[in-house]
Design a protein around this motif. Structure first.
Motif, PDB file in Angstrom:
ATOM      1  N   GLN A  65       7.571   4.223  -6.967  1.00  7.61           N
ATOM      2  CA  GLN A  65       6.472   4.836  -7.535  1.00  7.61           C
ATOM      3  C   GLN A  65       5.994   5.845  -6.921  1.00  7.61           C
ATOM      4  N   LEU A  66       5.886   6.917  -7.808  1.00  2.00           N
ATOM      5  CA  LEU A  66       5.197   8.336  -7.082  1.00  2.00           C
ATOM      6  C   LEU A  66       3.909   8.438  -7.948  1.00  2.00           C
ATOM      7  N   THR A  67       2.715   8.441  -7.231  1.00  2.00           N
ATOM      8  CA  THR A  67       1.616   8.769  -8.024  1.00  2.00           C
ATOM      9  C   THR A  67       1.120  10.179  -7.631  1.00  2.00           C
ATOM     10  N   LEU A  68       0.566  10.926  -8.797  1.00  2.10           N
ATOM     11  CA  LEU A  68       0.055  12.215  -8.216  1.00  2.10           C
ATOM     12  C   LEU A  68      -1.750  11.965  -8.125  1.00  2.10           C
ATOM     13  N   THR A  69      -2.018  12.824  -7.548  1.00  2.00           N
ATOM     14  CA  THR A  69      -3.636  12.947  -7.494  1.00  2.00           C
ATOM     15  C   THR A  69      -4.036  14.201  -6.935  1.00  2.00           C
ATOM     16  N   ALA A  70      -5.370  14.649  -7.677  1.00  2.96           N
ATOM     17  CA  ALA A  70      -6.039  15.690  -7.488  1.00  2.96           C
ATOM     18  C   ALA A  70      -5.385  16.994  -7.691  1.00  2.96           C
ATOM     19  N   LEU A  71      -4.543  16.922  -8.830  1.00  4.84           N
ATOM     20  CA  LEU A  71      -3.705  18.065  -9.420  1.00  4.84           C
ATOM     21  C   LEU A  71      -4.444  19.401  -9.500  1.00  4.84           C
ATOM     22  N   PRO A  72      -4.203  20.443  -9.124  1.00  5.34           N
ATOM     23  CA  PRO A  72      -4.801  21.751  -9.326  1.00  5.34           C
ATOM     24  C   PRO A  72      -4.795  21.869 -10.894  1.00  5.34           C
ATOM     25  N   ASN A  73      -5.729  22.359 -11.253  1.00 10.73           N
ATOM     26  CA  ASN A  73      -6.188  22.840 -13.165  1.00 10.73           C
ATOM     27  C   ASN A  73      -4.896  23.582 -13.341  1.00 10.73           C
ATOM     28  N   GLY A  74      -4.695  24.726 -12.627  1.00 12.89           N
ATOM     29  CA  GLY A  74      -3.545  25.605 -12.915  1.00 12.89           C
ATOM     30  C   GLY A  74      -2.220  24.966 -13.020  1.00 12.89           C
ATOM     31  N   VAL A  79       1.753   8.295  -2.796  1.00 17.60           N
ATOM     32  CA  VAL A  79       0.823   9.057  -3.584  1.00 17.60           C
ATOM     33  C   VAL A  79       0.853  10.489  -3.263  1.00 17.60           C
ATOM     34  N   LEU A  80       1.256  11.419  -4.040  1.00 12.42           N
ATOM     35  CA  LEU A  80       1.293  12.882  -3.785  1.00 12.42           C
ATOM     36  C   LEU A  80      -0.192  13.564  -3.767  1.00 12.42           C
ATOM     37  N   ASP A  81      -0.780  14.047  -2.954  1.00 16.92           N
ATOM     38  CA  ASP A  81      -2.265  14.274  -2.663  1.00 16.92           C
ATOM     39  C   ASP A  81      -2.002  15.816  -3.029  1.00 16.92           C
ATOM     40  N   TRP A  82      -2.669  16.480  -3.914  1.00 14.18           N
ATOM     41  CA  TRP A  82      -2.759  17.666  -4.102  1.00 14.18           C
ATOM     42  C   TRP A  82      -4.129  18.475  -3.599  1.00 14.18           C
ATOM     43  N   SER A  83      -4.930  17.644  -3.404  1.00 16.82           N
ATOM     44  CA  SER A  83      -6.240  18.177  -3.016  1.00 16.82           C
ATOM     45  C   SER A  83      -6.387  19.411  -2.107  1.00 16.82           C
ATOM     46  N   ALA A  84      -5.574  19.672  -1.137  1.00 14.39           N
ATOM     47  CA  ALA A  84      -5.535  20.897  -0.297  1.00 14.39           C
ATOM     48  C   ALA A  84      -4.948  22.225  -0.827  1.00 14.39           C
ATOM     49  N   VAL A  85      -4.154  21.920  -1.918  1.00 19.55           N
ATOM     50  CA  VAL A  85      -3.392  23.047  -2.407  1.00 19.55           C
ATOM     51  C   VAL A  85      -4.415  23.994  -3.280  1.00 19.55           C
ATOM     52  N   GLU A  86      -4.291  25.197  -2.792  1.00 14.24           N
ATOM     53  CA  GLU A  86      -5.042  26.584  -3.319  1.00 14.24           C
ATOM     54  C   GLU A  86      -4.189  27.407  -4.237  1.00 14.24           C
ATOM     55  N   MET A 124       0.818  -1.267  -0.195  1.00 17.50           N
ATOM     56  CA  MET A 124      -0.045  -0.008   0.030  1.00 17.50           C
ATOM     57  C   MET A 124       1.067   1.206   0.079  1.00 17.50           C
ATOM     58  N   SER A 125       0.273   2.256  -0.760  1.00 20.71           N
ATOM     59  CA  SER A 125       1.348   3.572  -0.967  1.00 20.71           C
ATOM     60  C   SER A 125       1.073   4.383   0.103  1.00 20.71           C
ATOM     61  N   GLU A 126       2.062   5.102   0.642  1.00 19.37           N
ATOM     62  CA  GLU A 126       1.856   6.256   1.584  1.00 19.37           C
ATOM     63  C   GLU A 126       1.379   7.516   0.875  1.00 19.37           C
ATOM     64  N   ARG A 127       0.409   8.055   1.568  1.00 20.75           N
ATOM     65  CA  ARG A 127      -0.100   9.278   1.071  1.00 20.75           C
ATOM     66  C   ARG A 127       0.639  10.491   1.610  1.00 20.75           C
ATOM     67  N   LEU A 128       1.035  11.405   0.851  1.00 26.70           N
ATOM     68  CA  LEU A 128       1.872  12.622   1.207  1.00 26.70           C
ATOM     69  C   LEU A 128       0.711  13.751   0.681  1.00 26.70           C
ATOM     70  N   ALA A 129       0.066  14.360   1.757  1.00 27.70           N
ATOM     71  CA  ALA A 129      -0.678  15.499   1.592  1.00 27.70           C
ATOM     72  C   ALA A 129      -0.086  16.730   1.636  1.00 27.70           C
ATOM     73  N   LEU A 130      -0.041  17.624   0.554  1.00 26.72           N
ATOM     74  CA  LEU A 130       0.493  18.686   0.456  1.00 26.72           C
ATOM     75  C   LEU A 130      -0.372  19.872   1.053  1.00 26.72           C
ATOM     76  N   PRO A 131       0.470  20.754   1.702  1.00 23.34           N
ATOM     77  CA  PRO A 131      -0.194  22.003   2.170  1.00 23.34           C
ATOM     78  C   PRO A 131      -1.076  22.981   1.304  1.00 23.34           C
ATOM     79  N   THR A 132      -1.484  24.063   1.647  1.00 22.49           N
ATOM     80  CA  THR A 132      -2.282  24.768   0.911  1.00 22.49           C
ATOM     81  C   THR A 132      -1.611  25.639  -0.396  1.00 22.49           C
ATOM     82  N   ARG A 133      -0.283  26.064   0.084  1.00 24.73           N
ATOM     83  CA  ARG A 133       0.474  26.629  -0.926  1.00 24.73           C
ATOM     84  C   ARG A 133       1.768  25.857  -1.453  1.00 24.73           C
ATOM     85  N   VAL A 134       1.872  25.622  -2.645  1.00 24.08           N
ATOM     86  CA  VAL A 134       3.246  25.067  -3.069  1.00 24.08           C
ATOM     87  C   VAL A 134       3.947  26.226  -4.109  1.00 24.08           C
TER      88      VAL A 134
END
Length: 90
Positions: free
Chosen positions: A63-72, A33-40, A1-11
């Protein structure tokens, strides 16, 4: 199972180098899994963060998987012609 890494609101430029230092050991240790869901807010330095983490993961055979990439960010990747490097999981 992959570790989920949640990014902060700013990158952004002010944050990306510290994020790279902080997250590199995790992507080298396990599939992640690099989770972008909180990134504003993200700028082009977020792409450098992705590339740096992808390099670290590949060097460790992980493996590094990206999820919830911001449209920008997806738009920036298209603008620079690197969208195939930042594709995300469904």
């Amino acid at each position: 199972m992959s570790e989920r890494l949640a990014l902060p609101t700013r990158v952004t430029l002010a944050d990306s180098a510290a994020l790279l230092r902080t997250l590199t050991p995790a992507v080298a240790r396990d599939d992640c899994v690099l989770d972008w869901s909180a990134v504003e807010s993200a700028d082009s330095s977020a792409l450098a963060l992705v590339f740096g983490l992808q390099r670290a993961a590949a060097a460790a055979g992980r493996q590094l998987t990206l999820t919830a990439l911001p449209n920008g960010l997806a738009t920036l990747a298209q603008l620079y012609g690197v969208e195939h490097f930042v594709s995300q999981a469904d």
